[in-house]
Design a protein around this motif. Sequence first.
Motif, PDB file in Angstrom:
ATOM      1  N   GLN A  93       0.831  -1.205   0.000  1.00  0.00           N
ATOM      2  CA  GLN A  93       0.000   0.000   0.000  1.00  0.00           C
ATOM      3  C   GLN A  93       0.870   1.261   0.000  1.00  0.00           C
ATOM      4  O   GLN A  93       0.549   2.245  -0.667  1.00  0.00           O
ATOM      5  CB  GLN A  93      -0.915   0.007   1.226  1.00  0.00           C
ATOM      6  CG  GLN A  93      -2.061  -0.998   1.143  1.00  0.00           C
ATOM      7  CD  GLN A  93      -2.953  -0.940   2.374  1.00  0.00           C
ATOM      8  OE1 GLN A  93      -2.496  -0.641   3.476  1.00  0.00           O
ATOM      9  NE2 GLN A  93      -4.231  -1.231   2.191  1.00  0.00           N
ATOM     10  N   LYS A  94       1.947   1.230   0.786  1.00  0.00           N
ATOM     11  CA  LYS A  94       2.854   2.380   0.899  1.00  0.00           C
ATOM     12  C   LYS A  94       4.310   1.898   0.831  1.00  0.00           C
ATOM     13  O   LYS A  94       5.079   2.085   1.780  1.00  0.00           O
ATOM     14  CB  LYS A  94       2.595   3.119   2.213  1.00  0.00           C
ATOM     15  CG  LYS A  94       1.260   3.850   2.298  1.00  0.00           C
ATOM     16  CD  LYS A  94       1.231   5.084   1.397  1.00  0.00           C
ATOM     17  CE  LYS A  94      -0.082   5.860   1.511  1.00  0.00           C
ATOM     18  NZ  LYS A  94      -0.219   6.574   2.790  1.00  0.00           N
ATOM     19  N   PRO A  95       4.690   1.279  -0.289  1.00  0.00           N
ATOM     20  CA  PRO A  95       6.055   0.725  -0.357  1.00  0.00           C
ATOM     21  C   PRO A  95       7.146   1.775  -0.224  1.00  0.00           C
ATOM     22  O   PRO A  95       8.204   1.507   0.352  1.00  0.00           O
ATOM     23  CB  PRO A  95       6.089   0.034  -1.722  1.00  0.00           C
ATOM     24  CG  PRO A  95       5.009   0.698  -2.519  1.00  0.00           C
ATOM     25  CD  PRO A  95       3.937   1.032  -1.533  1.00  0.00           C
ATOM     26  N   ASP A  96       6.902   2.973  -0.743  1.00  0.00           N
ATOM     27  CA  ASP A  96       7.928   4.014  -0.642  1.00  0.00           C
ATOM     28  C   ASP A  96       8.182   4.378   0.819  1.00  0.00           C
ATOM     29  O   ASP A  96       9.330   4.632   1.217  1.00  0.00           O
ATOM     30  CB  ASP A  96       7.519   5.255  -1.427  1.00  0.00           C
ATOM     31  CG  ASP A  96       7.544   5.028  -2.937  1.00  0.00           C
ATOM     32  OD1 ASP A  96       8.137   4.021  -3.363  1.00  0.00           O
ATOM     33  OD2 ASP A  96       6.965   5.849  -3.664  1.00  0.00           O
ATOM     34  N   ALA A  97       7.126   4.397   1.629  1.00  0.00           N
ATOM     35  CA  ALA A  97       7.287   4.696   3.049  1.00  0.00           C
ATOM     36  C   ALA A  97       8.044   3.574   3.753  1.00  0.00           C
ATOM     37  O   ALA A  97       8.871   3.833   4.649  1.00  0.00           O
ATOM     38  CB  ALA A  97       5.923   4.911   3.700  1.00  0.00           C
ATOM     39  N   VAL A  98       7.773   2.340   3.361  1.00  0.00           N
ATOM     40  CA  VAL A  98       8.484   1.202   3.949  1.00  0.00           C
ATOM     41  C   VAL A  98       9.967   1.261   3.582  1.00  0.00           C
ATOM     42  O   VAL A  98      10.842   1.109   4.443  1.00  0.00           O
ATOM     43  CB  VAL A  98       7.852  -0.125   3.492  1.00  0.00           C
ATOM     44  CG1 VAL A  98       8.720  -1.316   3.909  1.00  0.00           C
ATOM     45  CG2 VAL A  98       6.444  -0.269   4.068  1.00  0.00           C
ATOM     46  N   ILE A  99      10.250   1.496   2.304  1.00  0.00           N
ATOM     47  CA  ILE A  99      11.638   1.581   1.862  1.00  0.00           C
ATOM     48  C   ILE A  99      12.364   2.722   2.586  1.00  0.00           C
ATOM     49  O   ILE A  99      13.494   2.562   3.061  1.00  0.00           O
ATOM     50  CB  ILE A  99      11.703   1.771   0.335  1.00  0.00           C
ATOM     51  CG1 ILE A  99      11.213   0.495  -0.367  1.00  0.00           C
ATOM     52  CG2 ILE A  99      13.118   2.111  -0.120  1.00  0.00           C
ATOM     53  CD1 ILE A  99      10.938   0.681  -1.856  1.00  0.00           C
ATOM     54  N   ALA A 100      11.703   3.868   2.686  1.00  0.00           N
ATOM     55  CA  ALA A 100      12.324   5.013   3.354  1.00  0.00           C
ATOM     56  C   ALA A 100      12.616   4.699   4.820  1.00  0.00           C
ATOM     57  O   ALA A 100      13.688   5.053   5.342  1.00  0.00           O
ATOM     58  CB  ALA A 100      11.422   6.236   3.236  1.00  0.00           C
ATOM     59  N   ALA A 101      11.687   4.024   5.498  1.00  0.00           N
ATOM     60  CA  ALA A 101      11.899   3.677   6.904  1.00  0.00           C
ATOM     61  C   ALA A 101      13.061   2.702   7.057  1.00  0.00           C
ATOM     62  O   ALA A 101      13.893   2.846   7.965  1.00  0.00           O
ATOM     63  CB  ALA A 101      10.618   3.076   7.487  1.00  0.00           C
ATOM     64  N   LEU A 102      13.129   1.734   6.172  1.00  0.00           N
ATOM     65  CA  LEU A 102      14.223   0.766   6.215  1.00  0.00           C
ATOM     66  C   LEU A 102      15.565   1.456   6.007  1.00  0.00           C
ATOM     67  O   LEU A 102      16.529   1.203   6.742  1.00  0.00           O
ATOM     68  CB  LEU A 102      14.015  -0.304   5.136  1.00  0.00           C
ATOM     69  CG  LEU A 102      12.863  -1.290   5.355  1.00  0.00           C
ATOM     70  CD1 LEU A 102      12.624  -2.106   4.091  1.00  0.00           C
ATOM     71  CD2 LEU A 102      13.147  -2.209   6.537  1.00  0.00           C
ATOM     72  N   ARG A 103      15.621   2.324   5.024  1.00  0.00           N
ATOM     73  CA  ARG A 103      16.884   3.004   4.702  1.00  0.00           C
ATOM     74  C   ARG A 103      17.301   3.968   5.816  1.00  0.00           C
ATOM     75  O   ARG A 103      18.483   4.045   6.158  1.00  0.00           O
ATOM     76  CB  ARG A 103      16.764   3.714   3.363  1.00  0.00           C
ATOM     77  CG  ARG A 103      16.547   2.789   2.151  1.00  0.00           C
ATOM     78  CD  ARG A 103      17.636   1.748   2.062  1.00  0.00           C
ATOM     79  NE  ARG A 103      17.606   1.038   0.779  1.00  0.00           N
ATOM     80  CZ  ARG A 103      18.460   0.095   0.426  1.00  0.00           C
ATOM     81  NH1 ARG A 103      19.435  -0.252   1.267  1.00  0.00           N
ATOM     82  NH2 ARG A 103      18.387  -0.514  -0.751  1.00  0.00           N
TER      83      ARG A 103
END
Length: 291
Positions: free
Chosen positions: A277-287
Motif C-alpha cells: 500500500q505504501k512501499p515508498d514509506a516502507v523503503i524510506a523507513a528501512l533506509r
Amino acid sequence: MTDLQRIALSTGVDLDVAITGDPASPPVILLHGFPESHRTWRHVAPDLARDHYVVAPDQRGFARSSKPTGVENYTPDKIVADLIALADHLSIKTFTLVGHDWGGAIAWMAALQHPDRISKLVIINAPHPLVFQRTIFDDPAQRKASQYIRHFRDTSIDQGLIGAGLEKFLGSTFAKHITGTIAGADKAAYLDEWSQPGAMTAMLNWYRASAIVVPDMDETPPRPAYLDAPFPPTKMPVLVIWGMQDTALLPSQLDLAAYVPDLTIDKVEAGHFVPWQKPDAVIAALRRWGV
C-alpha cells in the motif's frame, strides 16, 4: 521479482523462493503473511536488492510451496524451523529479518529463539506474542478486532473457499483490510495462489495451530499465567513499521518498550498491508534505520 527457485529444506518441505541481489551482499530475508506470498515484497525487494542479498520465500502452505496435511504441521515452531533451514541451505549465518503479518509473528518468535542468527529485526504490522495475547484479554477493542481469528479457525468454512468462493473471499473478508481495490494482474495472482490444491486450508491452518487464545466477546476464560510473568527481551535492534489505519491490529500493539530494549517505531498512514500500500514509506523507513 525474479523467477522462483524451488528449495527442498531439511524440515521436509519444499519452498518456492524469490532470490535477488548479490550473494556477497548483506543478506535480508523477507517473510510474508496471510493470505499472500513473496509478492508482498514486489515493490520493496527491488530496492533492497541494490545492496542486499534478498530472499523472499513462499512459506509452507502458501501458493505452490509444500502443504503438508494436518493442523499440527503449521505450529509456529515448524515455521521458524523452515526459516532457519532456508538460511542454512543458502549458507547464510546471520541476517536481517523482515516480516509482515504472520511473517512478522514468525519473525518475533525467530528473534527470541535464535538471537545468534538474526542481526536486525524489522516488524511490519505484526503483533508481539505477549503484547497480542495480553491485549486480547485486557483491551476490549483489540479482542473485538481479533474475532476474525475465531472465524478462521472454523474448519467448516474451507469447503466454501473454492471457485466463486475465492472471489467472494477477496471481495469481502480480504477487502475489509485493504484500501482501494485489487484488480488486474494482482487479483489474478491472488486467485491463482489461493486456488492451488489445499492452499486455503493450509493457510488457515496457521491460525488453527496457533496457541493464541481469542475468547468470544462475552467470555471470561482463565487468564494465561505467562501474561503476568517475566518475558525475555529481544537482543537485537528492532524496527517496527506500523500502518496506523490497521483495523485488525490496533495501536495497543505498539506498547513494546518493556520487551524490546533497542526499539525504533516508524508510523505510516496506511492500512494493514503496508508493504504494497505504501512501499515508498516502507523503503524510506528501512533506509533511514540502516537496512
